[in-house]
Design a protein around this motif. Structure first.
Motif, PDB file in Angstrom:
ATOM      1  N   THR A 236      19.348  -8.131   3.755  1.00  0.00           N
ATOM      2  CA  THR A 236      19.695  -6.753   3.396  1.00  0.00           C
ATOM      3  C   THR A 236      19.064  -6.464   2.039  1.00  0.00           C
ATOM      4  O   THR A 236      19.233  -7.239   1.097  1.00  0.00           O
ATOM      5  N   LEU A 237      18.316  -5.353   1.950  1.00  0.00           N
ATOM      6  CA  LEU A 237      17.565  -5.056   0.722  1.00  0.00           C
ATOM      7  C   LEU A 237      17.801  -3.634   0.267  1.00  0.00           C
ATOM      8  O   LEU A 237      18.146  -2.783   1.083  1.00  0.00           O
ATOM      9  N   ASN A 238      17.528  -3.400  -1.010  1.00  0.00           N
ATOM     10  CA  ASN A 238      17.571  -2.020  -1.498  1.00  0.00           C
ATOM     11  C   ASN A 238      16.147  -1.573  -1.743  1.00  0.00           C
ATOM     12  O   ASN A 238      15.454  -2.120  -2.587  1.00  0.00           O
ATOM     13  N   ILE A 239      15.744  -0.568  -0.927  1.00  0.00           N
ATOM     14  CA  ILE A 239      14.379  -0.058  -1.037  1.00  0.00           C
ATOM     15  C   ILE A 239      14.451   1.415  -1.377  1.00  0.00           C
ATOM     16  O   ILE A 239      15.111   2.176  -0.647  1.00  0.00           O
ATOM     17  N   ALA A 240      13.774   1.766  -2.426  1.00  0.00           N
ATOM     18  CA  ALA A 240      13.692   3.174  -2.864  1.00  0.00           C
ATOM     19  C   ALA A 240      15.082   3.804  -2.930  1.00  0.00           C
ATOM     20  O   ALA A 240      15.320   4.895  -2.427  1.00  0.00           O
ATOM     21  N   GLY A 241      16.050   3.008  -3.488  1.00  0.00           N
ATOM     22  CA  GLY A 241      17.420   3.532  -3.697  1.00  0.00           C
ATOM     23  C   GLY A 241      18.264   3.562  -2.428  1.00  0.00           C
ATOM     24  O   GLY A 241      19.377   4.096  -2.423  1.00  0.00           O
TER      25      GLY A 241
ATOM     26  N   LYS B 163       0.827  -1.210   0.000  1.00  0.00           N
ATOM     27  CA  LYS B 163       0.000   0.000   0.000  1.00  0.00           C
ATOM     28  C   LYS B 163       0.858   1.255   0.000  1.00  0.00           C
ATOM     29  O   LYS B 163       0.370   2.364   0.140  1.00  0.00           O
ATOM     30  N   ALA B 164       2.191   1.065  -0.073  1.00  0.00           N
ATOM     31  CA  ALA B 164       3.100   2.221   0.010  1.00  0.00           C
ATOM     32  C   ALA B 164       2.853   3.175  -1.139  1.00  0.00           C
ATOM     33  O   ALA B 164       2.486   2.741  -2.229  1.00  0.00           O
ATOM     34  N   PRO B 165       3.071   4.492  -0.882  1.00  0.00           N
ATOM     35  CA  PRO B 165       2.787   5.483  -1.918  1.00  0.00           C
ATOM     36  C   PRO B 165       3.656   5.311  -3.151  1.00  0.00           C
ATOM     37  O   PRO B 165       3.374   5.898  -4.184  1.00  0.00           O
ATOM     38  N   GLY B 166       4.700   4.493  -3.049  1.00  0.00           N
ATOM     39  CA  GLY B 166       5.563   4.268  -4.224  1.00  0.00           C
ATOM     40  C   GLY B 166       6.498   5.417  -4.489  1.00  0.00           C
ATOM     41  O   GLY B 166       7.080   5.521  -5.550  1.00  0.00           O
ATOM     42  N   SER B 167       6.651   6.297  -3.500  1.00  0.00           N
ATOM     43  CA  SER B 167       7.562   7.428  -3.720  1.00  0.00           C
ATOM     44  C   SER B 167       8.998   6.968  -3.485  1.00  0.00           C
ATOM     45  O   SER B 167       9.248   5.947  -2.832  1.00  0.00           O
ATOM     46  N   ASN B 168       9.904   7.710  -4.002  1.00  0.00           N
ATOM     47  CA  ASN B 168      11.321   7.391  -3.805  1.00  0.00           C
ATOM     48  C   ASN B 168      11.825   7.910  -2.467  1.00  0.00           C
ATOM     49  O   ASN B 168      12.973   7.702  -2.105  1.00  0.00           O
ATOM     50  N   ASP B 169      10.993   8.595  -1.735  1.00  0.00           N
ATOM     51  CA  ASP B 169      11.393   9.186  -0.470  1.00  0.00           C
ATOM     52  C   ASP B 169      11.283   8.146   0.633  1.00  0.00           C
ATOM     53  O   ASP B 169      10.203   7.660   0.965  1.00  0.00           O
ATOM     54  N   ASP B 170      12.437   7.758   1.225  1.00  0.00           N
ATOM     55  CA  ASP B 170      12.393   6.699   2.227  1.00  0.00           C
ATOM     56  C   ASP B 170      11.892   7.200   3.585  1.00  0.00           C
ATOM     57  O   ASP B 170      11.804   6.453   4.535  1.00  0.00           O
ATOM     58  N   SER B 171      11.616   8.538   3.699  1.00  0.00           N
ATOM     59  CA  SER B 171      11.088   9.038   4.970  1.00  0.00           C
ATOM     60  C   SER B 171       9.585   8.816   5.077  1.00  0.00           C
ATOM     61  O   SER B 171       8.973   8.983   6.108  1.00  0.00           O
ATOM     62  N   VAL B 172       8.991   8.436   3.944  1.00  0.00           N
ATOM     63  CA  VAL B 172       7.538   8.209   3.948  1.00  0.00           C
ATOM     64  C   VAL B 172       7.271   6.757   4.299  1.00  0.00           C
ATOM     65  O   VAL B 172       7.807   5.838   3.692  1.00  0.00           O
ATOM     66  N   ILE B 173       6.471   6.568   5.385  1.00  0.00           N
ATOM     67  CA  ILE B 173       6.172   5.225   5.874  1.00  0.00           C
ATOM     68  C   ILE B 173       4.707   4.926   5.533  1.00  0.00           C
ATOM     69  O   ILE B 173       3.866   5.832   5.601  1.00  0.00           O
ATOM     70  N   PRO B 174       4.284   3.739   5.191  1.00  0.00           N
ATOM     71  CA  PRO B 174       5.091   2.527   5.065  1.00  0.00           C
ATOM     72  C   PRO B 174       5.993   2.524   3.826  1.00  0.00           C
ATOM     73  O   PRO B 174       5.684   3.185   2.850  1.00  0.00           O
ATOM     74  N   LEU B 175       7.082   1.718   3.975  1.00  0.00           N
ATOM     75  CA  LEU B 175       8.025   1.591   2.846  1.00  0.00           C
ATOM     76  C   LEU B 175       7.634   0.381   2.001  1.00  0.00           C
ATOM     77  O   LEU B 175       7.075  -0.597   2.530  1.00  0.00           O
ATOM     78  N   PRO B 176       7.964   0.415   0.711  1.00  0.00           N
ATOM     79  CA  PRO B 176       7.501  -0.675  -0.179  1.00  0.00           C
ATOM     80  C   PRO B 176       8.361  -1.932  -0.091  1.00  0.00           C
ATOM     81  O   PRO B 176       9.115  -2.246  -1.028  1.00  0.00           O
ATOM     82  N   PHE B 177       8.325  -2.620   1.103  1.00  0.00           N
ATOM     83  CA  PHE B 177       9.065  -3.887   1.215  1.00  0.00           C
ATOM     84  C   PHE B 177       8.327  -4.964   0.443  1.00  0.00           C
ATOM     85  O   PHE B 177       7.089  -5.015   0.469  1.00  0.00           O
ATOM     86  N   PRO B 178       8.990  -5.867  -0.264  1.00  0.00           N
ATOM     87  CA  PRO B 178       8.303  -6.931  -0.992  1.00  0.00           C
ATOM     88  C   PRO B 178       7.575  -7.849   0.001  1.00  0.00           C
ATOM     89  O   PRO B 178       8.172  -8.249   1.018  1.00  0.00           O
TER      90      PRO B 178
END
Ligand SMILES: Nc1ncnc2c1ncn2[C@@H]1O[C@H](COP(=O)(O)OP(=O)(O)OP(=O)(O)O)[C@@H](O)[C@H]1O
Ligand SMILES: [Mg+2]
Length: 452
Positions: free
Chosen positions: A116-121, A92-107
């Motif tokens: 260890t993952l790469n999320i939103a760069g 449901k994450a907004p899909g923005s590249n900003d990692d300060s916006v929660i929730p984050l788009p974890f798979p």
């Protein structure tokens, strides 16, 4: 570099310092690397443990989550923040590249456990857990922040090595210098020795490693002293043995002079008796030199310098009168010196004898003594030609006589003076009686003052 290599192979001290310093450096570097890597690992473990604790706490307290939009909490540091969210909320994450916006788009397909993952760069360390209520939560933190903190803690673990390394180097160099100091002191002591001083080196305060070497040097010194003593004794014995036949010859020549003889025989007898006299003088001087150089004990006493001058003048007055030389004591105050009386008498007599013999007829010879602080200076000055600076060092050599000297002599008088001076610790200096005209010899003898 070649110079350093040579110094390194020549000097045990340098080799020891360099080897120990290198060993300390290698150990310090290896131990430092090990400490750094361990501290880094430990810090990462602790951070993973924190993620686990947060997940367990969430599960145990049966907490629920909501994501307040851009709500600031005091003390919240966005970078080091630990994020907790339902895994399912990632979709449901907004899909923005900003990692300060929660929730984050974890798979949502993430398996339970750490990864260890790469999320939103941005790289994240994540822990996925299924709670008792069957919800799947993810606890995450930025790896950049984690690595920075871990590195800081690892660098701090190196601090003891950074302090210890220079301290150890200083301790090693100081220790090595101190260990080798006895050798430097020993060579200093030997260098300062007089050439006659062949007494053994005191080996008791030396380290055991150097002692056998010093003991061997002492044995060599003893052999050299013994051989010099044998040589001196041979010269003394030879002179002594020659003395009796020479006295007999001299007596015979005197008796022959008294017998009536043709003029031609009288003329031939004169050089003969002069040669006999010169030989007698040479033998006496050889005996005096051997005695002056021998190690035999001559007890010192308190001696009056004026009394010694009086006895020398008594002996030499006939010679001075023959040359019409005005000889006398210049100083008014007498001084006492602590020395063997015979030594002082022989020393002054040789100097006064030279002064009279090398000063032309009608000249002047002055003896004097002066006390300044603890040093007594005796002086014998004459009005003769003096000795040039070039010759001053050579006249002390045995049998050395200046070219062109008409006076007869054996060339041993000043050698006797030097031998007595060396044995008694006196200093002999030659100069001019008159510095401006550079004429007249002035001999100064500096002695330690005696007890009054
Ligand atoms: N007062 C002096 N004035 C000038 N020259 C001197 C004087 N004293 C010594 N010399 C020079 O130094 C040389 C060495 O002196 P030294 O007393 O050793 O031997 P010598 O007088 O020749 O012999 P010896 O004293 O044994 O009879 C002398 O030959 C002389 O040339
Ligand atoms: Mg002489």
């Amino acid at each position: 570099m070649d110079g350093f290599k040579k110094r390194l192979s020549d000097s045990v001290q340098l080799r020891l310092s360099v080897t120990l310093s290198l060993a300390i450096l290698i150990v310090a570097v290896l131990a430092g690397i090990f400490a750094f890597v361990s501290a880094l690992d430990e810090a990462h473990e602790m951070q993973d443990e924190t993620l686990r604790h947060v997940a367990v706490l969430f599960d145990r307290q049966q907490m629920t989550l909501h994501y307040p939009a851009a709500e600031k909490v005091p003390g919240d540091d966005e970078e080091s923040r630990v994020i907790v969210q339902y895994l399912a909320d990632g979709s449901k994450a907004p899909g923005s590249n900003d990692d300060s916006v929660i929730p984050l788009p974890f798979p949502t397909t993430l398996a339970d456990g750490l990864s260890t993952l790469n999320i939103a760069g941005e790289d994240f360390r994540t822990l996925v857990r299924t709670t008792a209520r069957g919800e799947r939560i993810v606890v995450a933190q930025e790896t950049g922040v984690r690595d920075k903190e871990a590195r800081e803690s690892a660098w701090r673990s190196l601090l003891p090595f950074l302090i210890l390394f220079p301290v150890l180097l200083l301790v090693v160099s100081d220790l090595v210098r101190k260990l080798f100091r006895p050798i430097a002191t020993l060579s200093d002591e030997i260098d300062r020795r007089d050439k006659q001083a062949l007494h053994p080196i005191d080996e008791h305060h030396l380290p055991t490693e150097i002692r056998p070497f010093v003991v061997a040097i002492n044995r060599l010194l003893a052999r050299v002293a013994q051989s010099m003593e044998t040589q001196r004794r041979f010269i003394a014995d030879a002179a002594h043995e020659l003395r009796s036949p020479m006295t007999a010859l001299s007596l015979q020549a005197e008796r022959l002079k008294a017998t009536p003889m043709p003029t031609q025989a009288v003329e031939r007898l004169l050089p003969l008796s002069q040669a006999i006299e010169r030989s007698r003088k040479l033998i006496d001087q050889l005996l005096a030199l051997a005695a002056a150089q021998s190690n035999a004990e001559r007890p010192p006493t308190t001696v009056s310098v004026h009394e010694v001058y009086r006895r020398v003048l008594e002996d030499l007055l006939p010679l001075a009168e023959r040359k019409n030389i005005d000889i006398g004591v210049e100083s008014t105050e007498d001084v006492q010196v602590f020395i063997n009386e015979m030594d002082l008498l022989i020393l002054v007599k040789n100097l006064a004898d030279n002064a009279i013999r090398y000063t032309p007829c009608g000249g002047r010879v002055d003896l004097s003594v002066e006390l300044a602080q603890d040093t007594v200076t005796l002086q014998v000055k004459d009005s003769g030609p003096g000795i040039t600076a070039d010759e001053q060092m050579r006249v002390f050599d045995p049998f050395y006589r200046s070219v062109g000297t008409e006076e007869s002599g054996s060339g041993l008088g000043l050698s006797i003076v030097r031998a007595i001076a060396e044995r008694t610790g006196a200093r002999v200096r030659l100069g001019y009686s008159d510095e401006t005209t550079r004429r007249g010899l002035c001999v100064s003898i500096e002695l330690k003052r005696g007890s009054d």
